[in-house]
Write a protein that holds these residues in place. Structure first.
Motif, PDB file in Angstrom:
ATOM      1  N   LEU A  99       0.857  -1.193   0.000  1.00 12.51           N
ATOM      2  CA  LEU A  99       0.000   0.000   0.000  1.00 12.51           C
ATOM      3  C   LEU A  99       0.890   1.239   0.000  1.00 12.51           C
ATOM      4  O   LEU A  99       1.769   1.377   0.856  1.00 12.51           O
ATOM      5  CB  LEU A  99      -0.881  -0.022   1.254  1.00 12.51           C
ATOM      6  CG  LEU A  99      -1.690   1.227   1.582  1.00 12.51           C
ATOM      7  CD1 LEU A  99      -2.773   1.455   0.518  1.00 12.51           C
ATOM      8  CD2 LEU A  99      -2.338   1.089   2.961  1.00 12.51           C
ATOM      9  N   ALA A 134      -5.423   0.351   5.264  1.00  8.67           N
ATOM     10  CA  ALA A 134      -4.551  -0.651   5.887  1.00  8.67           C
ATOM     11  C   ALA A 134      -5.312  -1.448   6.941  1.00  8.67           C
ATOM     12  O   ALA A 134      -5.164  -2.675   7.040  1.00  8.67           O
ATOM     13  CB  ALA A 134      -3.332   0.029   6.499  1.00  8.67           C
ATOM     14  N   ALA A 157       3.360  -1.238   3.967  1.00  2.74           N
ATOM     15  CA  ALA A 157       2.922   0.110   3.623  1.00  2.74           C
ATOM     16  C   ALA A 157       4.156   0.986   3.449  1.00  2.74           C
ATOM     17  O   ALA A 157       5.114   0.884   4.223  1.00  2.74           O
ATOM     18  CB  ALA A 157       2.019   0.687   4.707  1.00  2.74           C
ATOM     19  N   ALA A 216       0.638  -2.724   9.699  1.00  2.02           N
ATOM     20  CA  ALA A 216       1.406  -3.115   8.512  1.00  2.02           C
ATOM     21  C   ALA A 216       2.895  -2.970   8.819  1.00  2.02           C
ATOM     22  O   ALA A 216       3.275  -2.251   9.738  1.00  2.02           O
ATOM     23  CB  ALA A 216       1.047  -2.216   7.335  1.00  2.02           C
ATOM     24  N   GLY A 242       3.985   5.111   4.752  1.00  2.00           N
ATOM     25  CA  GLY A 242       3.189   4.856   5.957  1.00  2.00           C
ATOM     26  C   GLY A 242       3.314   5.950   6.997  1.00  2.00           C
ATOM     27  O   GLY A 242       3.872   7.025   6.732  1.00  2.00           O
ATOM     28  N   LEU A 291       1.124  -7.461   4.777  1.00  4.08           N
ATOM     29  CA  LEU A 291       0.751  -6.104   4.376  1.00  4.08           C
ATOM     30  C   LEU A 291       1.945  -5.197   4.615  1.00  4.08           C
ATOM     31  O   LEU A 291       2.444  -5.085   5.736  1.00  4.08           O
ATOM     32  CB  LEU A 291      -0.465  -5.634   5.192  1.00  4.08           C
ATOM     33  CG  LEU A 291      -0.971  -4.221   4.916  1.00  4.08           C
ATOM     34  CD1 LEU A 291      -1.406  -4.062   3.458  1.00  4.08           C
ATOM     35  CD2 LEU A 291      -2.149  -3.880   5.839  1.00  4.08           C
ATOM     36  N   GLU A 331      -5.102   6.096   3.971  1.00  4.12           N
ATOM     37  CA  GLU A 331      -4.275   4.882   3.894  1.00  4.12           C
ATOM     38  C   GLU A 331      -4.342   4.096   5.201  1.00  4.12           C
ATOM     39  O   GLU A 331      -4.302   2.865   5.185  1.00  4.12           O
ATOM     40  CB  GLU A 331      -2.828   5.230   3.546  1.00  4.12           C
ATOM     41  CG  GLU A 331      -2.631   5.595   2.082  1.00  4.12           C
ATOM     42  CD  GLU A 331      -3.137   6.978   1.721  1.00  4.12           C
ATOM     43  OE1 GLU A 331      -3.093   7.866   2.601  1.00  4.12           O
ATOM     44  OE2 GLU A 331      -3.596   7.173   0.573  1.00  4.12           O
ATOM     45  N   HIS A 332      -4.448   4.792   6.349  1.00  6.68           N
ATOM     46  CA  HIS A 332      -4.584   4.043   7.603  1.00  6.68           C
ATOM     47  C   HIS A 332      -5.894   3.245   7.588  1.00  6.68           C
ATOM     48  O   HIS A 332      -5.928   2.076   7.993  1.00  6.68           O
ATOM     49  CB  HIS A 332      -4.528   4.984   8.801  1.00  6.68           C
ATOM     50  CG  HIS A 332      -4.424   4.278  10.121  1.00  6.68           C
ATOM     51  ND1 HIS A 332      -4.358   4.933  11.310  1.00  6.68           N
ATOM     52  CD2 HIS A 332      -4.401   2.950  10.422  1.00  6.68           C
ATOM     53  CE1 HIS A 332      -4.285   4.053  12.307  1.00  6.68           C
ATOM     54  NE2 HIS A 332      -4.315   2.833  11.787  1.00  6.68           N
ATOM     55  N   ALA A 336      -5.756  -5.396   6.642  1.00  8.78           N
ATOM     56  CA  ALA A 336      -5.177  -6.259   7.678  1.00  8.78           C
ATOM     57  C   ALA A 336      -6.211  -7.264   8.184  1.00  8.78           C
ATOM     58  O   ALA A 336      -5.852  -8.330   8.683  1.00  8.78           O
ATOM     59  CB  ALA A 336      -4.642  -5.399   8.826  1.00  8.78           C
ATOM     60  N   ILE A 375      -0.367   3.550  10.775  1.00  9.42           N
ATOM     61  CA  ILE A 375      -0.337   2.435   9.818  1.00  9.42           C
ATOM     62  C   ILE A 375       0.642   1.357  10.314  1.00  9.42           C
ATOM     63  O   ILE A 375       0.410   0.160  10.117  1.00  9.42           O
ATOM     64  CB  ILE A 375       0.042   2.961   8.409  1.00  9.42           C
ATOM     65  CG1 ILE A 375      -1.017   3.958   7.907  1.00  9.42           C
ATOM     66  CG2 ILE A 375       0.211   1.804   7.426  1.00  9.42           C
ATOM     67  CD1 ILE A 375      -0.660   4.676   6.613  1.00  9.42           C
TER      68      ILE A 375
END
Ligand code: AMP
Ligand code: GLY
Length: 406
Positions: free
Chosen positions: A5, A16, A30, A41, A33, A28, A12-13, A20, A37
Motif C-alpha cells: 500500500l 490498511a 505500507a 502493517a 506509511g 501487508l 491509507e490508515h 489487515a 499504519i
C-alpha cells in the motif's frame, strides 16, 4: 496475498486497517506509511512520487497487489510503472488519472460523455477570468486547474477575492455555482464493470456551520438517510457508465477508484468533481461499514475480473468521523506538538510522526476519530468521545459533523 500500500494519510490508515482484517492478506507492507499504519502493517521506505522506486519495491517485496492511495503518485505515473513490471495495481495510470489532475480535462470528458455538471470556462488571463465571472454571476466558483489537495477552490460572493484567486493560480476553471447538499460516491472499477460503495457526505469547510476556508475535509458520515433510493442507480447510469465508456473510447480506460463528488440540485445530481482515488476522510467511514474483504475486491478491479466478484456486504449500522487538525490548518501548520489519547481503535492517523519516542503532529489533518454504531447518533457520540480523549495543543475540529442527521 502480499499487498503493498502506497501512501501516508488517514485514508491509507483506514485502507490498511481493512486490508489487515482480510484473511486473504498474508503480508501487508505500507510505504512510506505513518505511526498509525505501523500498528497494522510493516513499513518500508520509498519516495511515493518516484515511479521506478515504487515498482522496484513492489518487485523486491514480491507483491501480488499494489494499492496506490493518493492522487499525486497516480498523476506522476506510479501505477503505470508497477503495471509494466507485471504486478496488478489498484489505481489508474497517468493518462486516466488526469480526470483528477486537470479540471479542464475532467470537464472535457464530462462534456463528451454528456454528464450533468456545472457549466464552466477555462481562463488563463485576468481579462478572461473577469468575463467568465460576469457570465456565471455570484456566488463565484474559481478552481485551480491542477492538483491542490482540496484547497485550490474558492467559492465566494466577493468578486475581487474571486479575481485575486484566479490571478494567484494562473490557469483556472470558473464555473456555475451548484446549489444543494454534497454526496461523495466511490466506485470501484476495472474500466468496464462498476461497483459502487455506500455514499458518504464530507464536510469541506474548516469551521462549524460550513464557515471558513475549504479544506481537504473535516469530517464525514455514512449512510445518508436523506438521499433517494434511486440516487446510486441514477448516478451509475447518467455519470459513471458514460464516463467509463468515454475513457475507453479515448484509449485510456479508467481502472481503480472513481470518486464522484456530486451536488444534489433541484435538477438532480450534478458532478462537482472527479477524483482518481478514495476520498479522505470519507474512506474512514465507508470502509468501517464494508464487510466484504477489501483486498479481493481491489484485486478484482486490478485484474479486470470485477464482473465475477460477489455482491458487496455492508454493516447495517452507521459511521461518523471527525478530523482533528493542527493549529494553522489549512494554512501554515504548526508541527511537533505532542499528541496523547490517540490509541483507540478507529482513530486513524494522517499527519503524525514520532519524535523522541512520542507521537507528534506532523501535518495539517492529524487524526480522523471514527465511531460506529447502530445509528448515526450512536456513531457520532462514539466519534466525539474519541475526539474528547485526544489532546493536541491548538487542535482544530468541527463540533457539528453529522449533527443534522443524528
Ligand atoms: P472541488 O475540489 O472541485 O471538489 O471543490 C471543493 C469544494 O468546493 C466542493 O466540495 C464544494 O464544496 C465546493 N464547490 C466546488 N465546485 C462547486 C460548484 N460548482 N458549486 C458549488 N460549490 C462548489
Ligand atoms: N474529502 C475530499 C477528498 O478526498 O477529495
Amino acid at each position: 496475498m502480499r499487498v503493498l500500500l502506497i501512501g501516508t494519510g488517514g485514508r491509507e490508515h483506514a485502507l490498511a486497517a481493512s486490508l489487515a482484517k482480510d484473511p486473504a492478506v498474508t503480508e501487508l507492507i505500507a510505504a512510506p506509511g505513518n505511526p498509525g499504519i505501523a500498528q497494522v502493517a510493516r513499513l518500508a521506505a520509498v519516495d511515493p512520487m518516484d515511479p521506478a522506486a515504487v515498482a522496484d519495491l513492489a518487485v523486491r517485496e514480491s507483491a501480488d497487489l499494489v494499492i496506490v492511495g493518493p492522487e499525486a503518485p497516480l498523476v506522476a505515473g506510479v501505477a503505470d510503472a508497477v503495471r509494466e513490471r507485471g504486478i496488478p495495481v489498484f489505481g489508474p495510470g497517468r493518462a486516466a488519472a488526469r480526470i483528477e489532475g486537470s479540471k479542464t480535462f475532467a470537464k472535457d470528458v464530462m462534456s463528451s460523455a454528456g454528464v450533468p455538471t456545472a457549466g464552466a470556462y477555462t481562463c488563463e488571463t485576468p481579462e478572461e477570468a473577469a468575463a467568465a465571472l460576469d457570465k456565471t454571476g455570484s456566488p463565484y466558483v474559481v478552481k485551480d486547474d491542477g492538483l491542490a489537495a482540496g484547497k485550490g477552490v474558492v467559492v465566494t460572493d466577493d468578486r475581487a477575492a474571486a479575481l485575486a484567486h484566479a490571478a494567484a493560480c494562473g490557469r483556472v476553471v470558473i464555473e456555475e455555482y451548484l446549489d444543494g447538499p454534497e454526496v461523495s460516491l466511490f466506485v470501484v472499477t476495472d474500466g468496464t464493470t462498476a461497483v459502487p460503495l455506500q455514499p458518504a457526505q464530507d464536510f469541506k469547510r474548516l469551521r462549524d456551520g460550513d464557515e471558513g476556508p475549504n479544506t481537504g475535509g473535516m469530517g464525514a458520515y455514512s449512510p445518508l438517510p436523506w438521499t433517494s433510493p434511486d440516487l446510486v442507480p441514477v448516478v451509475l447510469r447518467d455519470v459513471v457508465e458514460p464516463t467509463l465508456a468515454e475513457m475507453r473510447r479515448r484509449g485510456t480506460p479508467f481502472a481503480g477508484l472513481l470518486y464522484v463528488g456530486l451536488a444534489i440540485t433541484t435538477d438532480g445530481p450534478k458532478v462537482i468533481e472527479f477524483n482518481a482515488r478514495f476520498g479522505d476522510p470519507e474512506t474512514q467511514v465507508v470502509l468501517s461499514l464494508l464487510e466484504t474483504p477489501l483486498a479481493g475486491l481491489l484485486l478484482a478491479a486490478a485484474t479486470g475480473t470485477l464482473a465475477a466478484h460477489p455482491p458487496l456486504a455492508w454493516s447495517p449500522g452507521a459511521a461518523v468521523t471527525v478530523v482533528v487538525a493542527a493549529a494553522g490548518y489549512p494554512g501554515q501548520v504548526r508541527s511537533g506538538d505532542v499528541i496523547t489519547g490517540a490509541e483507540a481503535p478507529g482513530i486513524f492517523h494522517a499527519g503524525t510522526g514520532v519524535r523522541d519516542g512520542r507521537l507528534v503532529a506532523a501535518g495539517g489533518r492529524v487524526l480522523a476519530c471514527t465511531g460506529t454504531g447502530a445509528t448515526l447518533a450512536e456513531a457520532r457520540e462514539q466519534a466525539y468521545a474519541k475526539v474528547r480523549n485526544v489532546h493536541l495543543d491548538g487542535a482544530q475540529f468541527r463540533t457539528d459533523i453529522a449533527a443534522k442527521v443524528a
